[in-house]
Design a protein around this motif. Structure first.
Motif, short mmCIF file in Angstrom:
data_model
loop_
_atom_site.label_atom_id
_atom_site.label_comp_id
_atom_site.label_asym_id
_atom_site.label_seq_id
_atom_site.Cartn_x
_atom_site.Cartn_y
_atom_site.Cartn_z
N UNK A 128 7.04 1.93 -1.05
CA UNK A 128 6.90 2.95 -0.02
C UNK A 128 5.62 2.74 0.79
N UNK A 129 4.51 2.53 0.11
CA UNK A 129 3.24 2.36 0.82
C UNK A 129 3.21 1.07 1.62
N UNK A 130 3.85 0.01 1.10
CA UNK A 130 3.89 -1.25 1.83
C UNK A 130 4.70 -1.11 3.11
N UNK A 151 4.89 1.51 4.88
CA UNK A 151 4.10 2.32 5.82
C UNK A 151 2.87 1.57 6.32
N UNK A 152 2.59 0.41 5.73
CA UNK A 152 1.41 -0.35 6.14
C UNK A 152 0.17 0.09 5.40
N UNK A 153 0.33 0.78 4.29
CA UNK A 153 -0.79 1.24 3.47
C UNK A 153 -0.87 0.40 2.21
N UNK A 154 -2.01 0.42 1.56
CA UNK A 154 -2.21 -0.38 0.36
C UNK A 154 -2.29 0.50 -0.87
N UNK A 155 -1.67 0.03 -1.93
CA UNK A 155 -1.75 0.76 -3.20
C UNK A 155 -3.08 0.49 -3.88
N UNK A 211 5.96 -4.22 7.93
CA UNK A 211 5.69 -2.79 8.09
C UNK A 211 6.88 -2.19 8.84
N UNK A 212 7.71 -1.47 8.09
CA UNK A 212 8.92 -0.91 8.69
C UNK A 212 8.70 0.48 9.27
N UNK A 213 7.64 1.12 8.85
CA UNK A 213 7.35 2.47 9.32
C UNK A 213 5.94 2.53 9.91
#
Length: 138
Positions: free
Chosen positions: A52-54, A56-60, A88-90
């Protein structure tokens, strides 16, 4: 239409079931509420947190997002191979978070209306005499 035989029976109360423990375990197993509305609306329950985070372009893990390598020898241009970036799909989630972060912060150190009125009243009656002086009896 007739019902199947044996399907209707009286509901019985389970006296040996600890309802408090049952509710506590149900709350523990339930997914936590995501506070950020941008992330909450884009969240997909069928995917893992990392996926999910990937999307959105965010990092876990920030340590893996920005790798820091200590090298004594400078790498040659041939050795510099960039790993494929995750798709990044979102991107709208990241854009919304950046826009929200760039807004000016609201000042929260103002006094209440009652306290401002009280201070104004005290200044009008006593002026700049803020020290505690004893009243002189004449």
């Amino acid at each position: 239409m007739p019902k199947a035989k044996g399907k209707t029976r009286k509901q019985k109360f389970g006296y040996n079931v600890n309802r408090k423990r049952l509710n506590r375990n149900a709350r523990r197993k339930a997914a936590p509420r995501i506070e950020c509305s941008h992330i909450r609306h884009a969240w997909d329950r069928t995917k893992s947190v990392r996926q999910n985070l990937a999307e959105m372009g965010l990092a876990m893990d920030p340590n893996k997002a920005v790798p820091f390598r200590k090298r004594k020898v400078k790498p040659m241009e041939v050795d510099m191979e960039e790993r494929p970036k995750e798709l990044v799909r979102k991107p709208y989630v990241l854009n919304d978070l950046e826009a929200e972060a760039s807004l000016p912060e609201k000042k929260g150190n103002t006094l209440s209306r009652d306290l401002i009125d009280y201070v104004r009243y005290m200044v009008e009656n006593h002026g700049e005499d803020y020290k505690n002086k004893k009243m002189e009896v004449e």
